[in-house]
Design an enzyme around this catalytic site. Structure first.
Site, short mmCIF file in Angstrom:
data_model
loop_
_atom_site.label_atom_id
_atom_site.label_comp_id
_atom_site.label_asym_id
_atom_site.label_seq_id
_atom_site.Cartn_x
_atom_site.Cartn_y
_atom_site.Cartn_z
N GLY A 150 9.72 4.60 -2.99
CA GLY A 150 10.68 3.60 -3.42
C GLY A 150 10.00 2.41 -4.09
O GLY A 150 8.78 2.39 -4.26
N ASP A 204 2.07 3.26 -10.98
CA ASP A 204 2.17 3.91 -9.66
C ASP A 204 2.50 5.39 -9.80
O ASP A 204 1.91 6.24 -9.13
CB ASP A 204 3.23 3.23 -8.80
CG ASP A 204 2.82 1.84 -8.35
OD1 ASP A 204 1.64 1.48 -8.53
OD2 ASP A 204 3.68 1.11 -7.83
N GLY A 253 0.78 -1.23 0.00
CA GLY A 253 0.00 0.00 0.00
C GLY A 253 0.81 1.28 0.00
O GLY A 253 0.30 2.34 0.36
N LYS A 254 2.07 1.22 -0.43
CA LYS A 254 2.91 2.42 -0.43
C LYS A 254 2.30 3.52 -1.29
O LYS A 254 2.24 4.68 -0.88
CB LYS A 254 4.32 2.09 -0.94
CG LYS A 254 5.13 1.17 -0.05
CD LYS A 254 6.58 1.09 -0.49
CE LYS A 254 6.76 0.55 -1.91
NZ LYS A 254 6.34 -0.86 -2.04
N THR A 255 1.87 3.17 -2.49
CA THR A 255 1.32 4.17 -3.41
C THR A 255 0.03 4.77 -2.86
O THR A 255 -0.20 5.98 -2.95
CB THR A 255 1.08 3.56 -4.79
OG1 THR A 255 2.30 3.00 -5.29
CG2 THR A 255 0.58 4.61 -5.78
N PHE A 256 -0.81 3.94 -2.27
CA PHE A 256 -2.08 4.40 -1.70
C PHE A 256 -1.81 5.41 -0.58
O PHE A 256 -2.44 6.48 -0.54
CB PHE A 256 -2.87 3.20 -1.18
CG PHE A 256 -4.22 3.54 -0.63
CD1 PHE A 256 -5.24 3.94 -1.48
CD2 PHE A 256 -4.48 3.46 0.73
CE1 PHE A 256 -6.50 4.27 -0.98
CE2 PHE A 256 -5.72 3.78 1.24
CZ PHE A 256 -6.74 4.18 0.38
N LYS A 263 8.82 8.91 -8.32
CA LYS A 263 9.03 7.46 -8.28
C LYS A 263 10.17 7.26 -9.26
O LYS A 263 9.94 7.04 -10.46
CB LYS A 263 7.77 6.71 -8.72
CG LYS A 263 7.93 5.20 -8.80
CD LYS A 263 7.27 4.50 -7.64
CE LYS A 263 7.39 2.99 -7.80
NZ LYS A 263 6.79 2.25 -6.68
N GLN A 304 -4.46 -0.76 6.89
CA GLN A 304 -5.53 -1.72 7.17
C GLN A 304 -6.50 -1.76 5.98
O GLN A 304 -7.49 -1.03 5.93
CB GLN A 304 -6.26 -1.36 8.46
CG GLN A 304 -7.13 -2.48 9.00
CD GLN A 304 -7.72 -2.14 10.35
OE1 GLN A 304 -8.77 -1.51 10.41
NE2 GLN A 304 -7.05 -2.54 11.42
N SER A 347 9.38 -0.67 -12.13
CA SER A 347 9.39 -1.87 -12.97
C SER A 347 7.96 -2.35 -13.20
O SER A 347 7.01 -1.77 -12.66
CB SER A 347 10.24 -2.97 -12.33
OG SER A 347 9.76 -3.29 -11.04
#
Length: 213
Positions: free
Chosen positions: A111, A53, A14-17, A36, A171, A40
């Site tokens: 990242g 992303d 969930g990094k992008t979210f 970003k 969550q 890949s």
């Protein structure tokens, strides 16, 4: 250069979210750009690689920048950034990625993969964070096993001399695992459960972070 580096315990946590939400929140008071530097598993559309992303991050920003500036290195292979760049014949270095992150505005950098995922020749995400000298927002998927993932990631970050501003337990589905309580017994790092019921608390903590960056 002021900003936050969004990392996590791995891929699909969930990094992008979380990064999108941070960008929109901070855009209320700041000009915010997104980076970003390498992505890949980009979709190939008629010979043009589409960084999914990076596009989401770009759309969340309140300034308009070309997608090639948001994501300079777009790779097609579904593998680590290091291996994907090798597959494409690109000799990607840490200096290349540092340069790709530069911005005159407050910047949110996301990242690829986890803290110790390889992103260039002889370079991990942790090396990029060190080079940028940015505090980290560490994203962990709130699921069974999250306590172990969180503590491993915290130990990795601290052993690399990185500063963790916040640990976000993403969550995706409501649960009763009490991971936040368990993690708090082993670290003093600020922990925040990220869901619709905790957004006000999350926003308050982000504003506190900005005061010390």
């Amino acid at each position: 250069m002021k900003g936050l580096f969004i990392s996590g315990s791995g891929t699909n946590v969930g990094k992008t979210f979380v990064a999108q939400y941070l960008i929109r929140l901070l855009s209320n008071t700041l000009k915010v750009s997104a980076r970003k530097p390498v992505e890949s598993d980009c979709e190939n559309k008629n010979g043009r690689l589409i960084p999914k992303d990076a596009l989401l991050l770009s759309k969340a920003c309140n300034i308009n920048e070309p997608i090639d500036k948001v994501c300079r290195y777009k790779l097609e292979s579904c593998s680590s950034a290091q291996m994907a760049s090798q597959d494409s014949g690109l000799k990607l270095t840490l200096d290349d990625l540092v340069d790709a992150c530069m911005s005159d505005e407050f910047v949110i950098v996301e990242g690829t993969g986890g803290l110790l995922s390889p992103i260039a020749r002889q370079a991990l995400n942790s090396d990029l964070i060190q080079a940028l000298d940015m505090p980290v927002v560490l994203v962990i998927k709130d699921e069974l096993g999250a306590v172990n993932q969180a503590l491993l990631s915290i130990n990795s970050a601290q052993s690399c001399g990185l500063s963790i501003s916040m640990l976000v337990l993403n969550q995706i589905q409501p649960n009763f695992l009490k991971n936040a309580q368990a993690i708090k017994q082993h670290t003093d790092i600020d922990i925040n459960v990220f869901n619709q019921n905790h957004l006000a608390s999350f926003e308050r903590k982000v504003k506190k972070i900005l005061l010390v960056i």
